[in-house]
Design an enzyme around this catalytic site. Structure first.
Site, PDB file in Angstrom:
ATOM      1  N   ASP A   1       0.592  -1.245  -0.093  1.00  0.00           N
ATOM      2  CA  ASP A   1       0.259  -0.536  -0.171  1.00  0.00           C
ATOM      3  C   ASP A   1       0.870   1.195   0.381  1.00  0.00           C
ATOM      4  OD1 ASP A   1      -2.795   1.148   0.465  1.00  0.00           O
ATOM      5  OD2 ASP A   1      -3.033   0.499   1.693  1.00  0.00           O
TER       6      ASP A   1
ATOM      7  N   ASP B   1     -10.200   3.525  -3.132  1.00  0.00           N
ATOM      8  CA  ASP B   1     -10.982   2.212  -2.478  1.00  0.00           C
ATOM      9  C   ASP B   1     -12.371   1.815  -2.771  1.00  0.00           C
ATOM     10  OD1 ASP B   1      -8.779   2.508  -1.158  1.00  0.00           O
ATOM     11  OD2 ASP B   1      -9.255   2.088   0.803  1.00  0.00           O
TER      12      ASP B   1
HETATM   13  C1  GLA Z   1      -5.597   1.409   2.150  1.00  0.00           C
HETATM   14  C2  GLA Z   1      -6.018   0.447   1.259  1.00  0.00           C
HETATM   15  C3  GLA Z   1      -7.003  -0.645   1.056  1.00  0.00           C
HETATM   16  C4  GLA Z   1      -7.082  -0.919   2.540  1.00  0.00           C
HETATM   17  C5  GLA Z   1      -6.716  -0.532   3.638  1.00  0.00           C
HETATM   18  C6  GLA Z   1      -5.902  -0.911   4.564  1.00  0.00           C
HETATM   19  O1  GLA Z   1      -7.162   2.115   2.116  1.00  0.00           O
HETATM   20  O2  GLA Z   1      -6.568   0.970  -0.654  1.00  0.00           O
HETATM   21  O3  GLA Z   1      -7.543  -2.015   0.213  1.00  0.00           O
HETATM   22  O4  GLA Z   1      -5.855  -2.017   2.435  1.00  0.00           O
HETATM   23  O5  GLA Z   1      -5.184   0.430   3.547  1.00  0.00           O
HETATM   24  O6  GLA Z   1      -5.630  -0.413   5.708  1.00  0.00           O
END
Ligand code: GLA
Length: 411
Positions: A154, A211
């Site tokens: 990430d 997301d």
């Molecule tokens: C980000 C990513 C998500 C998830 C969260 C976890 O928002 O895009 O897919 O992995 O972090 O904290």
């Protein structure tokens, strides 16, 4: 001798070239459904823990998910202790993963799965656990020792301008670790103008955008983004390198059955990684059936690896089309309208982006009978509000078909 010297002086290649993810990876990941639930006393069946992973893998094995192709089981954020150990190594949460991560890897491998694990390129993960920055080499080595098969890296808590060198550097360390690991990068999701040439060279898959949340509006916005940016991103998809519109939310709280069918259809048109994030112990059978639709999974996994496109868009009705390796086409008719009755959609070959010939048309959700469609017709179908009709157009090769079922009629 001179040639050897020249070769030695050439810059070493940092490209990923790990031979993995030749079709979009499939599996299950904790985040969308289980987020950062860490209180196992209060939420014993939902907390991010060894128990959740084992239970899920058991179900995936016994209920046909592994057979259908979902072979990665992944732990997203919130698996770590808040501090590293004395040797600066990452430590899994001692209460929730009492046997450590190698034991999880062993459990999954023994059942025929592969092990996916989350980390973050920055100082901290998005939920505030230790990230890899400054510890890249030791962390890659640790992952390799735990027999991890897939790293989702990430991009929280880091200067985004560092990503253009940082992500390739981490990938190079993965290559050098000697353990083949799929590399999922969140790199472009954090940048305004991502360098996709470099991203596709260094990552097996990459999150492009926001997301997904558990709602039709979120799913819809992701579909819009992928359609509006398809001219930029679709060309980068192919065996070993995939755009990632994020996890499947099918079977959770936010989507109707029709909307869930839309996600499965469009993700397969997009050649998207298929990561379920749902409680498989309680999923309703009609949603499970969507996730296990073999015909649609086969489209997603088509060996040509060509990402499909939205080819038509008018009055909140859309057509998405994807070319497949056997000369067939997957075509999805999506209705984003909310007037309370199905909408009739019609399309010509041109609109569907199909070569003009006769096809056998198979309804991938088996709502309509198979039928034939040829050059003299226009294709009609009726699509539910926030729903989809999804067909495979297979070029007709034999003559012994029931021509009387030839489809030209109007609905
Ligand atoms: C980000 C990513 C998500 C998830 C969260 C976890 O928002 O895009 O897919 O992995 O972090 O904290």
């Amino acid at each position: 001798m001179i040639i050897l010297l020249v070769l030695a002086l050439l810059p070493f290649t940092t490209a990923l070239q790990n031979g993995l993810a030749l079709t979009p990876p499939m599996g299950w990941l904790t985040w969308q459904r289980f987020r950062c639930i860490t209180n196992c006393q209060k939420y014993p069946s939902e907390c991010i823990s060894e128990d959740l992973i084992k239970r899920t893998a058991d179900i995936m094995l016994s209920e046909g998910y592994l057979d259908a192709g979902y072979n990665y089981v992944g732990i997203d954020d919130c698996w770590l202790e808040k501090t590293r150990d004395k040797r600066n190594r990452l430590v899994p949460d001692r209460e929730r993963f009492p046997n450590g991560m190698k034991a999880i890897g062993d459990y999954l491998h023994n059942k025929g799965f592969k092990f996916a694990l989350y980390q973050d390129y920055g100082n901290k993960t998005c939920m505030g656990y230790p990230g890899v920055l400054g510890y890249e080499a030791i962390d890659v080595q640790t992952f390799a020792e735990w027999d991890v098969d897939y790293i989702k890296l990430d991009g929280c808590y880091v200067d985004i301008s560092k990503m253009d060198t940082g992500y390739p550097y981490f990938g190079k360390l993965m290559n050098e670790s000697g353990r083949p690991m799929v590399y999922s990068c969140s790199w472009p999701a954090y940048q305004k103008k991502p360098d996709y040439d470099s991203i596709a060279e260094h990552c097996n898959l990459w999150r492009n955008w926001d997301d997904i949340q558990d709602s039709w509006s979120s799913l819809s916005s992701i579909m819009t983004w992928f359609a509006e940016n398809q001219d930029t991103i679709a060309q980068y998809a192919g065996p070993g390198r995939w755009n990632d519109p994020d996890m499947l939310i099918i079977g959770n709280f936010g989507l109707s059955l029709d909307q869930a069918k839309v996600q499965m259809a469009i993700w397969s048109i997009l050649a998207a990684p298929l990561f379920m994030s749902v409680d498989l112990a309680t999923i309703r059978p009609e949603f499970k059936e969507i996730l296990l639709n073999r015909d649609i999974i086969a489209i997603d996994q088509d060996s040509l690896g060509k990402q499909g496109l939205r080819v038509w868009n008018k009055s909140m009705t859309e057509i998405w089309s994807r070319e497949l390796s056997d000369g067939s086409y997957a075509v999805a008719f999506v209705n984003r309208r909310d007037d309370g009755t199905p909408t009739v959609m019609k399309a010509s070959f041109e609109v569907m982006n199909l070569p003009e010939q006769t096809y056998k048309v198979q309804d991938l959700y088996k709502e309509d009978e198979d039928r034939f469609f040829g050059p003299d017709g226009e294709f009609y179908t009726r699509v539910n509000p926030s729903g989809v009709k999804y067909f495979k157009f297979v070029p007709k090769i034999s003559n012994d078909v029931e021509e009387k079922t030839y489809f030209t009629s109007r609905i």
